[in-house]
Design a protein around this motif. Structure first.
Motif, short mmCIF file in Angstrom:
data_model
loop_
_atom_site.label_atom_id
_atom_site.label_comp_id
_atom_site.label_asym_id
_atom_site.label_seq_id
_atom_site.Cartn_x
_atom_site.Cartn_y
_atom_site.Cartn_z
N HIS A 251 -16.26 -9.01 -3.07
CA HIS A 251 -15.09 -8.64 -3.51
C HIS A 251 -14.11 -9.65 -3.94
O HIS A 251 -13.66 -9.92 -4.97
CB HIS A 251 -14.40 -7.46 -2.88
N SER A 252 -13.87 -10.34 -2.69
CA SER A 252 -12.85 -11.46 -2.87
C SER A 252 -12.89 -12.40 -1.69
O SER A 252 -13.39 -11.73 -0.65
CB SER A 252 -11.33 -11.01 -3.14
N THR B 49 -4.02 -10.16 1.54
CA THR B 49 -5.22 -9.10 1.31
C THR B 49 -4.56 -7.93 1.86
O THR B 49 -4.03 -7.92 2.83
CB THR B 49 -6.57 -9.19 1.87
N PRO B 50 -4.14 -6.92 0.96
CA PRO B 50 -3.45 -5.64 1.49
C PRO B 50 -4.36 -4.99 2.52
O PRO B 50 -5.63 -5.16 2.45
CB PRO B 50 -3.36 -4.66 0.24
N ARG C 173 -7.03 -2.71 1.23
CA ARG C 173 -8.24 -3.22 0.85
C ARG C 173 -9.02 -3.49 1.98
O ARG C 173 -10.17 -3.33 1.84
CB ARG C 173 -7.90 -4.52 0.15
N ARG C 174 -8.61 -3.94 2.97
CA ARG C 174 -9.59 -4.29 4.29
C ARG C 174 -10.03 -3.02 4.81
O ARG C 174 -11.29 -3.04 5.15
CB ARG C 174 -8.54 -4.99 5.15
N ALA C 175 -9.16 -1.93 4.87
CA ALA C 175 -9.77 -0.76 5.34
C ALA C 175 -10.75 -0.07 4.39
O ALA C 175 -11.72 0.57 4.94
CB ALA C 175 -8.57 0.56 5.24
N GLU C 176 -10.67 -0.39 3.05
CA GLU C 176 -11.84 -0.09 2.12
C GLU C 176 -13.27 -0.63 2.40
O GLU C 176 -14.07 -0.07 2.50
CB GLU C 176 -11.56 -0.30 0.67
N TRP C 177 -13.08 -1.98 2.73
CA TRP C 177 -14.22 -2.72 3.07
C TRP C 177 -14.89 -2.20 4.24
O TRP C 177 -16.08 -2.10 4.55
CB TRP C 177 -13.91 -4.16 3.19
N VAL C 178 -14.26 -1.92 5.38
CA VAL C 178 -14.71 -1.52 6.58
C VAL C 178 -15.12 0.03 6.31
O VAL C 178 -16.37 0.37 6.87
CB VAL C 178 -13.38 -1.19 7.55
#
Length: 250
Positions: free
Chosen positions: A110-111, A117-118, A121-126
Motif C-alpha cells: 500500500h505505502s 499514516t492514519p 489505515r494501520r487498523a485496515e492493514w491489521v
C-alpha cells in the motif's frame, strides 16, 4: 497467447555465460488451475521458476501475463501486476510475530510506513493480515514469533505473506519440501482451497502428490520442455516414463 491461460511463455531461453539453463520453453498456465513443474535434478526447474516469477529476465523469448509482456519488469512490479511467489528457502522475519510478518507484507503493497499514516489505515492493514492468517489456518498463532513455528506452519505463513498482494497467480517453489506426511496434507489442502479464487503454479518433487492434485503438468528435461498436459497424459507419455518417472512410479 492461449485465451484460457493466465500466463504463457514463448520460446524463453536463459543463458549464464556459455551455459544454457533453459532453451525455447513454451508453456501455458491455465486460469484457475493448478500447474506443476516437474523434472529430474538439473532439469532447469528453478531457473524457469525464477523467470516466470520475475527474479530472472529471460535471455530471449517472451512471458505474457494477462495478455501483456512482463519481461523486463522488476520483481516488485511482478507483484503489483498480480504474480506472487513463495520460495523454497523460508523468507520470513523470524523475530516478528506471525501477525506482524503478514501485516508488514500487506503494508508494503500500500505505502511506505511513516508517522503520519492514519491509525484507521494501520487498523485496515491489521484486519487484512488477520483475514489472511484465518485463510491459512494460523489465526491461533498470530502472537507467536515466526521462528517458534513448526516447519509446516512457517510454510503456511510464507503463503499468507505471498497472498498479501492479492495475486491472480501464486507461484510456490517446493511448498512441501522437508515436511512430514501430515504437514504435506495440510499444505496441499490449503493450496487446493486457494485455487477457488486464483491460479497456482508450483515446483514439486513428490510425484504421487503432483499426479493427485494437478490439472496441468509441465515436464522439463535438460532445460527443455519434454511434455505438457493433464496427469493422465503425462503418466502415459513414453518419453516422460523413460527419463523421469521410472518403472516404479507410474
Amino acid at each position: 497467447m492461449n485465451a484460457s491461460a493466465i500466463l504463457s511463455t514463448r520460446n524463453i531461453t536463459k543463458k549464464f555465460g556459455g551455459f544454457t539453463a533453459n532453451k525455447d520453453v513454451s508453456v501455458d498456465f491455465p486460469k484457475g488451475k493448478l500447474t506443476a513443474i516437474i523434472g529430474p535434478n538439473g532439469a532447469g526447474k528453478s531457473t524457469f521458476f525464477n523467470m516466470v516469477s520475475g527474479s530472472f529476465a529471460p535471455t530471449s523469448g517472451d512471458i505474457l501475463f494477462d495478455g501483456k509482456s512482463v519481461v523486463g519488469l522488476k520483481p516488485h512490479e511482478f507483484a503489483k501486476a498480480g504474480i506472487s511467489k513463495s520460495f523454497q528457502i523460508t523468507n520470513l522475519f523470524p523475530a516478528l510475530t506471525v501477525l506482524e510478518n503478514v501485516r508488514v507484507a500487506v503494508q508494503s503493497m500500500h505505502s511506505a510506513y511513516d508517522l503520519w499514516t492514519p491509525r484507521s489505515r494501520r487498523a485496515e492493514w491489521v484486519e487484512q493480515a488477520e483475514r489472511l492468517l484465518e485463510l491459512v489456518g494460523l489465526q491461533d498463532k498470530r502472537r507467536e514469533r515466526a521462528e517458534n513455528l513448526a516447519h509446516g506452519e512457517q510454510r503456511s505463513l510464507e503463503i499468507a505473506v505471498a497472498l498479501a498482494c492479492d495475486p491472480k497467480l501464486l507461484l510456490l517453489d517446493e511448498p512441501t519440501a522437508g515436511m512430514s506426511p501430515e504437514e504435506t496434507r495440510v499444505i496441499m489442502d490449503l493450496i487446493l482451497k486457494l485455487l477457488e479464487h486464483r491460479t497456482v503454479g508450483l515446483v514439486e518433487h513428490k510425484m504421487k502428490l503432483v499426479m493427485g492434485v494437478s490439472d496441468n503438468i509441465i515436464v522439463l528435461h535438460h532445460g527443455e520442455l519434454l511434455a505438457q498436459g493433464a496427469p493422465d497424459e503425462i503418466r502415459s507419455n513414453e518419453e516422460v516414463k523413460r527419463v523421469y518417472l521410472g518403472k516404479g512410479n507410474h
